[in-house]
Design an enzyme around this catalytic site. Sequence first.
Site, PDB file in Angstrom:
ATOM      1  CG  HIS A   1      -0.800 -11.345  38.453  1.00  0.00           C
ATOM      2  ND1 HIS A   1      -0.993 -10.756  39.687  1.00  0.00           N
ATOM      3  CD2 HIS A   1      -1.578 -10.651  37.578  1.00  0.00           C
ATOM      4  CE1 HIS A   1      -1.843  -9.740  39.557  1.00  0.00           C
ATOM      5  NE2 HIS A   1      -2.212  -9.660  38.285  1.00  0.00           N
TER       6      HIS A   1
ATOM      7  CD  GLU B   1      -0.600 -11.439  47.159  1.00  0.00           C
ATOM      8  OE1 GLU B   1       0.433 -11.992  46.711  1.00  0.00           O
ATOM      9  OE2 GLU B   1      -1.248 -10.579  46.537  1.00  0.00           O
TER      10      GLU B   1
ATOM     11  CD  GLU C   1       1.652 -12.689  41.292  1.00  0.00           C
ATOM     12  OE1 GLU C   1       0.673 -13.322  41.745  1.00  0.00           O
ATOM     13  OE2 GLU C   1       1.674 -11.450  41.213  1.00  0.00           O
TER      14      GLU C   1
END
Length: 503
Positions: free
Chosen positions: A230, A401, A233
């Site tokens: 992504h 994450e 990010e």
Amino acid sequence: MAEGSQSAPEAGNDMGNDDAIGGNVSKYIVLPTGYCGQPKKGHLIFDACFESGNLGRVDQVSEFEYDLFIRPDTCNPRFRVWFNFTVENVKESQRVIFNIVNFSKTKSLYRDGMAPMVKSTSRPKWQRLPPKNVYYYRCPDHRKNYVMSFAFCFDREEDIYQFAYCYPYTYTRFQHYLDSLQKRNMDYFFREQLGQSVQQRKLDLLTITSPDNLREGAEQKVVFITGRVHPGETPSSFVCQGIIDFLVSQHPIARVLREYLVFKIAPMLNPDGVYLGNYRCSLMGFDLNRHWLDPSPWVHPTLHGVKQLIVQMYNDPKTSLEFYIDIHAHSTMMNGFMYGNIFEDEERFQRQAIFPKLLCQNAEDFSYSSTSFNRDAVKAGTGRRFLGGLLDHTSYCYTLEVSFYSYIISGTTAAVPYTEEAYMKLGRNVARTFLDYYRLNPVVEKVAIPMPRLRNKEIEVQRRKEKSPPYKHPLLRGPASNYPNGKGDKKSSVNHKDPSTPF
């Protein structure tokens, strides 16, 4: 670029009026209504036509206030989060209010104190705006959609100011970083081009290990790490760089890890999206992290190349693919945390929890309480879910994450904003956690003393002498509070840091 005062698109809608935004603004001069003549100081010039830039439209609301529209991801109007633009031709002490009016997400860390990044030509280091100057609210002028407004005062007329959603990390920066590593001629660092993106940008694959592990017929324990699937990010790239920097260093832990493991790292899976300033999608508008099941060599070439390599390693009897970790950034949660898979086999499920628990002990910004294990249908096409179903019970697949904004240290309530260095520190701690997982601590104590380099077999013999099998085999039972040296998010008192190394 649309210059008229059209109504703002509805945030969260697939189209709204964002279909009027065809690209980034390019040296767009905002002149007062009815003004004729050359622009004067204070007539702001907006620009986003640069690498990873994103700003699709500017509407002047009043002398001091401007509505700013994010350009949607290329070929996909659904995603509007990342922004990155410059402002010039400012007047000293000029005060403005910028409203980002077309976010595609309603939930945001802006509600929790997050603020945009800013730098200028005379102050090139990124810093966050004061949270007191940032407001996130439902706006009646924009169909009651969420708007992020921030007040700013320009203080140096000759400066060009740049604003961004988070610390940018461009494709060009990434290439320069890899070039600098290559020039060091390290015999344990290997760079190859695994493939190309649709726009012919490099898909780089790094291998970090002792040359002995790459000799013909050698058995390999592989840790595979990916990032930036992504493109918006950006913290993913800083974490990934932290991992790489640590693994190529001369730290005793890094030296042992290189002898025992083979690290395969593809740090930028979506180079086109990164270059174009997209938030989530590739050039052709695809969320690549939903296409692992059947990636197309034409539409998803980078994903196709990585998947082929992983399947090839899985089918190699000499290769044990121990870990797959895909690094992301999260827009609504604090701290670093992991997503794992759910298995019917209770023993395998429990073993999967070991690595994040160990990481929690090593990294103050990592939260095991925020870590979760799931098999949501909407995540079926992700790397973690697909590879978790493909690989056997000896392999563990995670999504790592990290917050776009901050972390909260266990036992406190204050949010500590992430910096570029803090993201990289998390990466270093991810790397060093493999030492604990494989119980290689006794070997590090010997390597810290100047001595001939240990071969992989010697490390294995040493580990067996210590009667400390890697965490892969014993069964972990019970909640986090029953885990040795750990209570939930509490850090272990054991510290493997080299006193001479400021990690």
